[in-house]
Motif scaffolding. Sequence first.
Motif, PDB file in Angstrom:
ATOM      1  N   GLY A  19       0.842  -1.184   0.000  1.00 17.95           N
ATOM      2  CA  GLY A  19       0.000   0.000   0.000  1.00 17.95           C
ATOM      3  C   GLY A  19       0.873   1.228   0.000  1.00 17.95           C
ATOM      4  O   GLY A  19       2.032   1.181  -0.377  1.00 17.95           O
ATOM      5  N   LYS A  20       0.337   2.345   0.429  1.00 17.72           N
ATOM      6  CA  LYS A  20       1.100   3.583   0.433  1.00 17.72           C
ATOM      7  C   LYS A  20       2.259   3.538   1.412  1.00 17.72           C
ATOM      8  O   LYS A  20       3.201   4.300   1.308  1.00 17.72           O
ATOM      9  N   ASP A  21       2.139   2.671   2.411  1.00 22.06           N
ATOM     10  CA  ASP A  21       3.217   2.563   3.388  1.00 22.06           C
ATOM     11  C   ASP A  21       4.264   1.548   2.973  1.00 22.06           C
ATOM     12  O   ASP A  21       5.074   1.107   3.770  1.00 22.06           O
ATOM     13  N   HIS A  22       4.224   1.162   1.698  1.00 23.02           N
ATOM     14  CA  HIS A  22       5.246   0.267   1.117  1.00 23.02           C
ATOM     15  C   HIS A  22       5.270  -1.097   1.762  1.00 23.02           C
ATOM     16  O   HIS A  22       6.326  -1.687   1.960  1.00 23.02           O
ATOM     17  N   LYS A  23       4.125  -1.667   2.085  1.00 19.57           N
ATOM     18  CA  LYS A  23       4.099  -3.053   2.529  1.00 19.57           C
ATOM     19  C   LYS A  23       4.031  -3.957   1.322  1.00 19.57           C
ATOM     20  O   LYS A  23       3.365  -3.657   0.336  1.00 19.57           O
ATOM     21  N   ALA A  78       9.475 -10.922  10.091  1.00 16.13           N
ATOM     22  CA  ALA A  78       8.395 -10.060  10.551  1.00 16.13           C
ATOM     23  C   ALA A  78       8.542  -8.629  10.036  1.00 16.13           C
ATOM     24  O   ALA A  78       7.546  -7.926   9.846  1.00 16.13           O
ATOM     25  N   ASN A  79       9.773  -8.213   9.793  1.00 14.36           N
ATOM     26  CA  ASN A  79      10.033  -6.845   9.336  1.00 14.36           C
ATOM     27  C   ASN A  79      10.291  -6.762   7.837  1.00 14.36           C
ATOM     28  O   ASN A  79      10.824  -5.767   7.352  1.00 14.36           O
ATOM     29  N   PHE A  80       9.900  -7.801   7.117  1.00 16.92           N
ATOM     30  CA  PHE A  80      10.138  -7.817   5.674  1.00 16.92           C
ATOM     31  C   PHE A  80       9.561  -6.595   4.979  1.00 16.92           C
ATOM     32  O   PHE A  80      10.213  -5.949   4.158  1.00 16.92           O
ATOM     33  N   SER A  81       8.321  -6.257   5.266  1.00 17.41           N
ATOM     34  CA  SER A  81       7.684  -5.149   4.563  1.00 17.41           C
ATOM     35  C   SER A  81       8.393  -3.831   4.854  1.00 17.41           C
ATOM     36  O   SER A  81       8.505  -2.963   3.975  1.00 17.41           O
ATOM     37  N   GLN A  82       8.896  -3.665   6.087  1.00 19.64           N
ATOM     38  CA  GLN A  82       9.634  -2.449   6.421  1.00 19.64           C
ATOM     39  C   GLN A  82      10.911  -2.357   5.599  1.00 19.64           C
ATOM     40  O   GLN A  82      11.220  -1.303   5.014  1.00 19.64           O
ATOM     41  N   TYR A  83      11.662  -3.463   5.530  1.00 22.18           N
ATOM     42  CA  TYR A  83      12.913  -3.436   4.779  1.00 22.18           C
ATOM     43  C   TYR A  83      12.665  -3.316   3.279  1.00 22.18           C
ATOM     44  O   TYR A  83      13.422  -2.642   2.564  1.00 22.18           O
ATOM     45  N   ALA A  84      11.602  -3.933   2.790  1.00 22.56           N
ATOM     46  CA  ALA A  84      11.260  -3.775   1.379  1.00 22.56           C
ATOM     47  C   ALA A  84      10.936  -2.320   1.072  1.00 22.56           C
ATOM     48  O   ALA A  84      11.318  -1.791   0.022  1.00 22.56           O
ATOM     49  N   GLY A  85      10.237  -1.663   1.999  1.00 29.19           N
ATOM     50  CA  GLY A  85       9.913  -0.256   1.806  1.00 29.19           C
ATOM     51  C   GLY A  85      11.144   0.628   1.802  1.00 29.19           C
ATOM     52  O   GLY A  85      11.257   1.563   1.002  1.00 29.19           O
ATOM     53  N   ILE A  86      12.095   0.358   2.700  1.00 27.74           N
ATOM     54  CA  ILE A  86      13.341   1.131   2.743  1.00 27.74           C
ATOM     55  C   ILE A  86      14.113   0.956   1.441  1.00 27.74           C
ATOM     56  O   ILE A  86      14.583   1.925   0.828  1.00 27.74           O
ATOM     57  N   ALA A  87      14.258  -0.292   1.016  1.00 29.39           N
ATOM     58  CA  ALA A  87      14.995  -0.562  -0.223  1.00 29.39           C
ATOM     59  C   ALA A  87      14.325   0.118  -1.413  1.00 29.39           C
ATOM     60  O   ALA A  87      15.006   0.687  -2.281  1.00 29.39           O
ATOM     61  N   HIS A  88      13.012   0.063  -1.461  1.00 28.69           N
ATOM     62  CA  HIS A  88      12.311   0.665  -2.602  1.00 28.69           C
ATOM     63  C   HIS A  88      12.450   2.183  -2.593  1.00 28.69           C
ATOM     64  O   HIS A  88      12.571   2.808  -3.659  1.00 28.69           O
ATOM     65  N   GLN A  89      12.454   2.773  -1.408  1.00 28.32           N
ATOM     66  CA  GLN A  89      12.640   4.224  -1.340  1.00 28.32           C
ATOM     67  C   GLN A  89      14.016   4.623  -1.864  1.00 28.32           C
ATOM     68  O   GLN A  89      14.158   5.584  -2.625  1.00 28.32           O
ATOM     69  N   ILE A  90      15.058   3.878  -1.474  1.00 25.90           N
ATOM     70  CA  ILE A  90      16.405   4.164  -1.969  1.00 25.90           C
ATOM     71  C   ILE A  90      16.479   3.913  -3.472  1.00 25.90           C
ATOM     72  O   ILE A  90      17.171   4.636  -4.208  1.00 25.90           O
ATOM     73  N   TRP A  91      15.755   2.881  -3.954  1.00 24.88           N
ATOM     74  CA  TRP A  91      15.686   2.599  -5.397  1.00 24.88           C
ATOM     75  C   TRP A  91      15.098   3.797  -6.133  1.00 24.88           C
ATOM     76  O   TRP A  91      15.574   4.180  -7.206  1.00 24.88           O
ATOM     77  N   LYS A 466      12.881 -10.031  -1.966  1.00 17.93           N
ATOM     78  CA  LYS A 466      12.985 -11.368  -1.405  1.00 17.93           C
ATOM     79  C   LYS A 466      14.440 -11.837  -1.388  1.00 17.93           C
ATOM     80  O   LYS A 466      14.901 -12.449  -0.415  1.00 17.93           O
ATOM     81  N   GLY A 467      15.155 -11.551  -2.456  1.00 15.79           N
ATOM     82  CA  GLY A 467      16.555 -11.959  -2.522  1.00 15.79           C
ATOM     83  C   GLY A 467      17.414 -11.297  -1.464  1.00 15.79           C
ATOM     84  O   GLY A 467      18.325 -11.919  -0.906  1.00 15.79           O
ATOM     85  N   MET A 468      17.134 -10.020  -1.187  1.00 18.67           N
ATOM     86  CA  MET A 468      17.985  -9.333  -0.204  1.00 18.67           C
ATOM     87  C   MET A 468      17.809  -9.924   1.190  1.00 18.67           C
ATOM     88  O   MET A 468      18.728  -9.873   2.016  1.00 18.67           O
ATOM     89  N   MET A 469      16.640 -10.510   1.471  1.00 20.48           N
ATOM     90  CA  MET A 469      16.432 -11.102   2.786  1.00 20.48           C
ATOM     91  C   MET A 469      17.249 -12.385   2.966  1.00 20.48           C
ATOM     92  O   MET A 469      17.596 -12.760   4.082  1.00 20.48           O
ATOM     93  N   VAL A 470      17.553 -13.073   1.855  1.00 25.83           N
ATOM     94  CA  VAL A 470      18.481 -14.206   1.914  1.00 25.83           C
ATOM     95  C   VAL A 470      19.832 -13.728   2.434  1.00 25.83           C
ATOM     96  O   VAL A 470      20.452 -14.353   3.301  1.00 25.83           O
ATOM     97  N   ALA A 471      20.286 -12.582   1.917  1.00 25.98           N
ATOM     98  CA  ALA A 471      21.567 -12.026   2.355  1.00 25.98           C
ATOM     99  C   ALA A 471      21.504 -11.590   3.813  1.00 25.98           C
ATOM    100  O   ALA A 471      22.435 -11.845   4.590  1.00 25.98           O
ATOM    101  N   ALA A 472      20.420 -10.919   4.203  1.00 27.57           N
ATOM    102  CA  ALA A 472      20.297 -10.438   5.587  1.00 27.57           C
ATOM    103  C   ALA A 472      20.360 -11.599   6.575  1.00 27.57           C
ATOM    104  O   ALA A 472      21.060 -11.534   7.596  1.00 27.57           O
ATOM    105  N   LYS A 473      19.652 -12.674   6.280  1.00 33.78           N
ATOM    106  CA  LYS A 473      19.638 -13.835   7.171  1.00 33.78           C
ATOM    107  C   LYS A 473      21.006 -14.516   7.227  1.00 33.78           C
ATOM    108  O   LYS A 473      21.484 -14.916   8.292  1.00 33.78           O
TER     109      LYS A 473
END
Length: 521
Positions: A19-23, A78-91, A466-473
């Motif tokens: 949504g607008k909050d990048h989930k 649990a914080n996937f949507s937050q990190y996806a939103g951060i990455a997309h903002q930087i993108w 999804k791929g970046m979360m493989v790296a984070a873990k």
Amino acid sequence: MIKIGGGLQGLGRKMLPRGKDHKYPYFTFPNNAFIKIIMMRQLLLSVLLVFSTSIFYAQPTQTKLPKPSQKGIENLDANFSQYAGIAHQIWEWAEVGYQETQSAGLLMKTLKDNGFSIEEGVAGMPTAFVASYGSGKPVIGILAEYDALPGVSQEATPEQKTRIEGGAGHACGHHLFGTASSGAAIEVKNWLDRTGKSGTIRLYGTPAEEGGAGKVYMVREGLFDDVDAVLHWHPSSSNGASPHSSLANKSAKFRFKGIPAHAAGAPHKGRSALDGVEAMNNMVNLMREHVPMETRIHYVITKGGDAPNVVPGFAEVYYYVRHPEAAEVEKIFARVVKAAEGAAIGTETTMEYEIIHGVYNLVPNEALAEVMYKNLSIVGGVQYDDKEKAFANKLRESFETNTLVDDAAKVMPYKVEKTSGGGSTDVGDISWVVPTTGLGAATWVPGTFAHSWQAVAAGGISIGHKGMMVAAKTIFLTAVDLFDDPQVIAKAKIELDGKRGKDFVYKPLLGDRKPPLDYRR
């Protein structure tokens, strides 16, 4: 069901649609799919066939993690949507080297909000920072990049479509790099709190990897002197953690000055700076026959004059010189300088040059790489849903590849690379002063090349997230192992001393120059 990464059970959690909050939606797949496949093969095929099939890729390993580590994985999910939103903002910001003000600011805020102390503007670079938590030894560093590349603006579509005319784009996936590394560091911090372990976790915000060599200035300033091990990763089209090297690289801008004149009315009065550039390029191209075969030399004329009827009074050419060994790069670069000097003499122009950057080759560290690979095998790759597969297959029409879309779910086998890759990275300098290892995670559609519009496109959707979360873990689990087992670090340090020599003294290839903060302007 398990979430992205595979092999880690009981981590499912339904996420809201974007949504607008990048989930972003969280995609799941059966956690016993691999086991079922193996059982079927054991029933229907011979043991030999099973073995011959499995040697090509490492599949996710069903491993029961200690509760503190398991909690870290659950938190990342649990914080996937937050990190996806951060990455997309930087993108979306897509800020080039040394201009990543917003991108660095967002990562610093995220880390500060999670209890890290922040030192901003380190090593003379406004967008460089160090985020720290904890105290004492060991000190584990995690690298984060966030600069984009100029001229590769692209929408998040499987067809080439410019997003901003003449704009930049994350064609090397550094928006994912910085975000995943920050997420890993946060979970290491949480793990230290849960376990009461002593030690320090540091996230190094490193600007301008693409030609600006930001990490070199941080090494030169001694910011890694007390670090025991460094972990990093990079977006890729496959998952792997094999130890490998890279090419050392030194670059410079060669500037020629001549005498402008009317090109038709008084050409004999002029001395062309462009002639100086072209004479230099010709001599360097002749030199290619007489350099070691592993050498790579590239150039682009960045200034050739203003009008055809004016003899150019100024011209500039930008050179890269690469080789697997830093010492050899220095020798070849000195020959390029001689070509420039000769060109100036022959065209009666003057020449000066400015070193833009210089980076060492990577020193692979097998002691650390083995731990990283073990954890990548536990985490595994990603599975695409139907929508992502449709995107991937459409994107694949734009380039030739023998890889399969499903290869994003696999982990490449561990092997010690005997030769260097074709690229260069300022991580190389760090690896000469601290034991260092990294991994590649499939954030791009298999078969995609870096620095392409296809990489930008995949990095702007869930495929990249999804791929970046493989790296984070993987980085989180590897850091935990290093805190838990100091013998691994001791072994890694012995290996580094053996490869570089105990008498090694670090000297940056770029000398004592200040960071070229305007090199992208």
